[in-house]
Design a protein around this motif. Sequence first.
Motif, PDB file in Angstrom:
ATOM      1  N   ALA A 240       0.845  -1.197   0.000  1.00 52.26           N
ATOM      2  CA  ALA A 240       0.000   0.000   0.000  1.00 52.26           C
ATOM      3  C   ALA A 240       0.877   1.242   0.000  1.00 52.26           C
ATOM      4  CB  ALA A 240      -0.909  -0.008   1.225  1.00 52.26           C
ATOM      5  N   ALA A 281      -0.707  -2.878   3.551  1.00 52.34           N
ATOM      6  CA  ALA A 281      -2.075  -2.367   3.693  1.00 52.34           C
ATOM      7  C   ALA A 281      -2.621  -2.594   5.096  1.00 52.34           C
ATOM      8  CB  ALA A 281      -2.984  -3.030   2.668  1.00 52.34           C
ATOM      9  N   HIS A 423      -5.526   1.167   2.030  1.00 49.07           N
ATOM     10  CA  HIS A 423      -5.708   0.777   3.425  1.00 49.07           C
ATOM     11  C   HIS A 423      -7.215   0.602   3.673  1.00 49.07           C
ATOM     12  CE1 HIS A 423      -1.521   1.723   4.467  1.00 49.07           C
ATOM     13  NE2 HIS A 423      -1.634   2.757   3.644  1.00 49.07           N
TER      14      HIS A 423
END
Length: 714
Positions: A240, A281, A423
């Motif tokens: 992420a 993430a 996220h």
Amino acid sequence: MSARLDDYFTARDRGALKKRGITSVADLFRFFPRRFLIPGEKTPLGGLPLGETAILQAEVISVDTRRMQKRRGTITDVVVHDGRQSMKIAFFNQRWLDNKLVPGLTVVFAGKVEEYRGQLTLNSPTWLNRDEHDEKWTPEDLNSPFPVYPRVKGIAQTRLWKAVKVLLDVADPEEFEDPIPATMREHLDLPDLRTALNDMHRPRSAEATNRAKQRWKWEEALALQTELVSRKADYAQLEATPLLKVGDRCERFDRDLPFALTPSQVTVGEEIAHDLGQNTAMHRLLHGDVGSGKTVVALRAMLKAVDSDSQAAMLAPTEVLASQHFDSIERLLGDQMALSPLLSGDDQVRVALLTGSMPARERKQLALDLATGQIDIVVGTHALMSDSTMFDELGLIVVDEQHRFGVEQREALRAKAGTRVPHTLVMSATPIPRTVAMTVFADLDVSTLKEMPAGGKDITTHTVSLADHPQWLGRVHELLAQTADRGEGGFVVAPRIESSDVEDPETEKVEHRIGVEELKEKMENAEELSSLTIGLLHGKMPTAEKDRIMKDFVTGAIDALVATTVIEVGVDVPRATMMIIHEAERFGIAQLHQLRGRVGRDGRPASCFLISNRPETDESFDRLRAVAGTLDGFELAEYDLDNRGEGDVLGASQWGGSSLHHLAILRDAAIVEAAREYAEKIIAVDPGLRSLPALRRFINRVLPAESAHFIEAS
């Protein structure tokens, strides 16, 4: 040729079985008895043990049906003889026995042995060998534990039992492929699948059956934890974009808040900020009681994404809830929220609402603004996952009421972030007991809002049994009218839109269940409510009409709103101070607590009435009294978990359709935690379960992907 249900049951029988969730041989094997009759040695009629359950085999001498004198119904007296002595056994309201029980027929009856007028008889007798082709029982049948199955309409207990026993002998080998690895079974001294099924349906002893029941707990615990461990391993591979920047928007929001954050909100905010700053993430669950301030926490996280040059999306299950969230964000941001992308200042936040009912022209423009980065935060429903919705730089997804969304839906939204994974913060308005958080949500990092903001709610809750006190409904209506006279509003909730007559599969009793449409009509005809304006709200209404009704209720144009659970979560009507819930026993504890949380939201004294058609002696009233006894959602969650049956802990009403029936998360916490260790070893060696296909099939069976929200809350 493989064994099938068609070979043993008629089309009508299969229809009845389907209503019980049985559509295959595997389903039938796992349709376990609800209890067992343990007859012991065969005993003459004259020597049956008083006060104990017995199974007897005898010949019918006579059958006589007569009407009861002091109450409605019939009594069928059946006189049987075992060659030495006779016994009279009474069946209540079963007149059909006249045509089935004829003199000379050999019957097998079961029941508790009692004495009546100096003679032995059976209380609540059950005719076991109703199948005309099964008049004789062997000594083995009479002296073995007899399984009593949940009732399947039209299929005698004996015929069901015989079919299961035959299928256990002739079913294909794949029906007995074991989900539990052999080494694990040996270590835990668990029976294999075939042995355990035999010990449930034709048990050798009570001990063998109990050993089999323990096996089902381990089987389900292993399936649950293997799926959790597998998903957590997958999450660890997702990259992420770190959201590290703390900019003007975050600082201004915190500075302008008209209230102080609770210690929990501060702590949780720090946990989320840490996760957002990582290059893997975030998968975090945020839960807390009704009114604990989850929206503020989520908005602070979304502002952090915006300050880090990313977009945030908030996904809600209904348009009503999405609109409420949009209004709450607008209220919290104040003049920091831009009215449109064209009029936004440097430190303003561009927020939009996207729903399926929006005009096509507006949706097209909004989609363009999202794709070109002109919108910072979008709040929406399933429309966010449509093919036409694209993002410029999606950094954070907030999923409200995560249990309303399946895996594929969340994946569809996540995929819109491109090569990097956004996220994810999922929120639950239902407090989750610590034991559940440590086991069922073990694939997620969990944040808990423990305190309530200053000025908590003042709600008084009452239970009302209309079976015992039918006149109390009129008094509740009078209180509702008084509420309206003060300029306050009241919710009136029922569990369904349309009324229906439902037959109980066990008792065959038909019960009328009221819907909101009929309830509104009854209220409009009630003398006590003649001066009130009553509105109607349910999920099948057009969006524009729902919005209009909610607006009229908020402004006071509607005094009382009759609704389904569409108002359960997120709906914020400050003037609402009274909640009336009909057929309250049909709602779960968490649902009742959520519904009650819709009133008294501005601190004014409020009241909630839990109305049931059942008597106060009914066991369901224990749950209603528990809700009435506290406003603490965590306390209720623990009570709920500790008191529900094992099959309900992860049942559809709370967790969305899993088929776990034997595992009790609270009572079996040690099993769940130990199963995790086995699962971790399995996934470490065989992530795809290629060497354990039976375990993969069992996971798919009991944790179907489309409803396994509790194991994929991200």
